[in-house]
Design a protein around this motif. Sequence first.
Motif, PDB file in Angstrom:
ATOM      1  N   UNK A  36      53.189 -41.162  23.523  1.00  0.00           N
ATOM      2  CA  UNK A  36      53.219 -41.132  22.069  1.00  0.00           C
ATOM      3  C   UNK A  36      53.695 -42.410  21.428  1.00  0.00           C
ATOM      4  N   UNK A  37      53.965 -43.456  22.206  1.00  0.00           N
ATOM      5  CA  UNK A  37      54.486 -44.715  21.668  1.00  0.00           C
ATOM      6  C   UNK A  37      53.422 -45.793  21.821  1.00  0.00           C
ATOM      7  N   UNK A  38      53.239 -46.605  20.801  1.00  0.00           N
ATOM      8  CA  UNK A  38      52.278 -47.689  20.905  1.00  0.00           C
ATOM      9  C   UNK A  38      52.062 -48.375  19.573  1.00  0.00           C
ATOM     10  N   UNK A  39      51.787 -49.671  19.593  1.00  0.00           N
ATOM     11  CA  UNK A  39      51.530 -50.412  18.371  1.00  0.00           C
ATOM     12  C   UNK A  39      52.797 -50.580  17.551  1.00  0.00           C
ATOM     13  N   UNK A  40      52.637 -50.639  16.252  1.00  0.00           N
ATOM     14  CA  UNK A  40      53.768 -50.758  15.354  1.00  0.00           C
ATOM     15  C   UNK A  40      54.029 -52.191  14.933  1.00  0.00           C
ATOM     16  N   UNK A  41      54.716 -52.336  13.805  1.00  0.00           N
ATOM     17  CA  UNK A  41      55.096 -53.651  13.309  1.00  0.00           C
ATOM     18  C   UNK A  41      56.282 -54.154  14.125  1.00  0.00           C
TER      19      UNK A  41
ATOM     20  N   UNK B 159      67.872 -60.624  16.468  1.00  0.00           N
ATOM     21  CA  UNK B 159      67.524 -60.826  17.866  1.00  0.00           C
ATOM     22  C   UNK B 159      66.043 -60.575  18.097  1.00  0.00           C
ATOM     23  N   UNK B 160      65.497 -61.301  19.073  1.00  0.00           N
ATOM     24  CA  UNK B 160      64.108 -61.109  19.452  1.00  0.00           C
ATOM     25  C   UNK B 160      63.970 -59.845  20.303  1.00  0.00           C
ATOM     26  N   UNK B 161      62.826 -59.189  20.170  1.00  0.00           N
ATOM     27  CA  UNK B 161      62.557 -57.955  20.921  1.00  0.00           C
ATOM     28  C   UNK B 161      61.202 -58.089  21.599  1.00  0.00           C
ATOM     29  N   UNK B 162      61.013 -57.295  22.626  1.00  0.00           N
ATOM     30  CA  UNK B 162      59.733 -57.181  23.326  1.00  0.00           C
ATOM     31  C   UNK B 162      59.289 -55.731  23.254  1.00  0.00           C
ATOM     32  N   UNK B 163      58.196 -55.469  22.559  1.00  0.00           N
ATOM     33  CA  UNK B 163      57.694 -54.106  22.431  1.00  0.00           C
ATOM     34  C   UNK B 163      57.045 -53.674  23.743  1.00  0.00           C
ATOM     35  N   UNK B 164      57.408 -52.491  24.211  1.00  0.00           N
ATOM     36  CA  UNK B 164      56.886 -51.970  25.470  1.00  0.00           C
ATOM     37  C   UNK B 164      55.678 -51.077  25.274  1.00  0.00           C
ATOM     38  N   UNK B 165      55.499 -50.515  24.080  1.00  0.00           N
ATOM     39  CA  UNK B 165      54.356 -49.633  23.785  1.00  0.00           C
ATOM     40  C   UNK B 165      54.287 -48.465  24.744  1.00  0.00           C
TER      41      UNK B 165
ATOM     42  N   UNK C  86      46.903 -42.214   8.786  1.00  0.00           N
ATOM     43  CA  UNK C  86      47.006 -42.499  10.210  1.00  0.00           C
ATOM     44  C   UNK C  86      47.409 -43.948  10.462  1.00  0.00           C
ATOM     45  N   UNK C  87      46.976 -44.854   9.563  1.00  0.00           N
ATOM     46  CA  UNK C  87      47.349 -46.260   9.714  1.00  0.00           C
ATOM     47  C   UNK C  87      48.852 -46.444   9.543  1.00  0.00           C
ATOM     48  N   UNK C  88      49.443 -45.699   8.601  1.00  0.00           N
ATOM     49  CA  UNK C  88      50.894 -45.775   8.411  1.00  0.00           C
ATOM     50  C   UNK C  88      51.614 -45.264   9.654  1.00  0.00           C
ATOM     51  N   UNK C  89      51.047 -44.264  10.306  1.00  0.00           N
ATOM     52  CA  UNK C  89      51.640 -43.758  11.541  1.00  0.00           C
ATOM     53  C   UNK C  89      51.595 -44.805  12.639  1.00  0.00           C
ATOM     54  N   UNK C  90      50.509 -45.578  12.701  1.00  0.00           N
ATOM     55  CA  UNK C  90      50.433 -46.639  13.695  1.00  0.00           C
ATOM     56  C   UNK C  90      51.432 -47.749  13.384  1.00  0.00           C
ATOM     57  N   UNK C  91      51.648 -48.038  12.108  1.00  0.00           N
ATOM     58  CA  UNK C  91      52.611 -49.071  11.737  1.00  0.00           C
ATOM     59  C   UNK C  91      54.031 -48.680  12.128  1.00  0.00           C
ATOM     60  N   UNK C  92      54.311 -47.386  12.132  1.00  0.00           N
ATOM     61  CA  UNK C  92      55.631 -46.914  12.533  1.00  0.00           C
ATOM     62  C   UNK C  92      55.821 -46.928  14.047  1.00  0.00           C
ATOM     63  N   UNK C  93      54.749 -47.163  14.807  1.00  0.00           N
ATOM     64  CA  UNK C  93      54.870 -47.283  16.258  1.00  0.00           C
ATOM     65  C   UNK C  93      54.519 -46.045  17.029  1.00  0.00           C
ATOM     66  N   UNK C  94      53.662 -45.176  16.463  1.00  0.00           N
ATOM     67  CA  UNK C  94      53.259 -43.955  17.149  1.00  0.00           C
ATOM     68  C   UNK C  94      51.782 -44.027  17.494  1.00  0.00           C
ATOM     69  N   UNK C  95      51.454 -43.749  18.742  1.00  0.00           N
ATOM     70  CA  UNK C  95      50.072 -43.779  19.202  1.00  0.00           C
ATOM     71  C   UNK C  95      49.412 -42.433  18.914  1.00  0.00           C
ATOM     72  N   UNK C  96      48.181 -42.406  18.430  1.00  0.00           N
ATOM     73  CA  UNK C  96      47.536 -41.111  18.157  1.00  0.00           C
ATOM     74  C   UNK C  96      47.210 -40.378  19.450  1.00  0.00           C
TER      75      UNK C  96
END
Length: 313
Positions: free
Chosen positions: A79-84, A60-66, A242-252
């Motif tokens: 604490x949420x943002x970005x991510x694959x 299913x398609x999703x819409x990321x809210x960040x 820190x880049x891996x943390x952003x890929x997981x969807x966590x904002x610094x």
Amino acid sequence: MSSLSLIFRGLQLSCRAAKTPNVFQVREKFLWNINLPKPGKGKAFRRIVHYPEEYTVKPLEVTNLAGRDPITGRVVAKGIGGGIKHKYHWIKWERDGPLEGAPQVEKVLDVLFDGCRTAKVALVGVGDELKYILATENMKPGDIIKTSRVIPRIPVRANEGDAYPLGALPLHTQVHCVEKYPGMPCHLIHAAGTFGTIVRKFDDHVVVQMPSKRELAFKQTCMATVGRVSNVNHNKEHVGSAQRKRELGYRPRSGLWHRKDGRHGRKIRPLPPMRIIGSPKPSDPPLIRLTLPNMNMKRESRNRPNGHVSIHG
């Protein structure tokens, strides 16, 4: 005069009560206008999944809210943002089987990685139906699993991935995806590597020790899947960067550290005011002990025949 004042005071109170509405009526009217979220339907502000009308195994398609509210656009969870961006695999939480006779036989077709959850998912086929379930620790393609709602007199010897009522399983069995109420979706023990343990039974209830070591008593007709949830080493994975943390969807959490101010930096503050060092603190005075003479000893000395009197201090 006192009686007249009481009468006028009562009239004033009655007028005020007539003008002001009831507080409970206002509160009830206000609550009716709010769309309160249903239990278990809260928003995580991470993504919106676009569900179709009928169940499907198509991702299913999703819409990321960040971390933003989907209506106002304001940041709600910092604490949420970005991510694959991952597609969502719709899990069918109902493991429904026959109420009598032989159990339903299902086959595991594939075990997939789902980026929207911590555990892996398994594509299962039964008859002409395909569905997704949570994969167990040792599940692999080609495995045969069973589903039944029959509670026999002797507990069954279930394999990993089988779904049976709690009353049909022996003690010390590891389970996950437990129904809270009979016939409801299995929405307990979903996280990666978690499991519950059947510790004892009484009457028509089965006590399950949850991953938090808390014990809950369920009806014996509640369904549960045997085994431990897959991806056991999820909590031991090292993020590494820190880049891996952003890929997981966590904002610094940026902006908190500064060298000379802020929460974690070095503080530059004015010196404290001058303190006058006076004379030292005087020592405590010596302790003086005062004792009284014993009256019994005096009486004994007075009663002696020689008349000698001794005084004891």
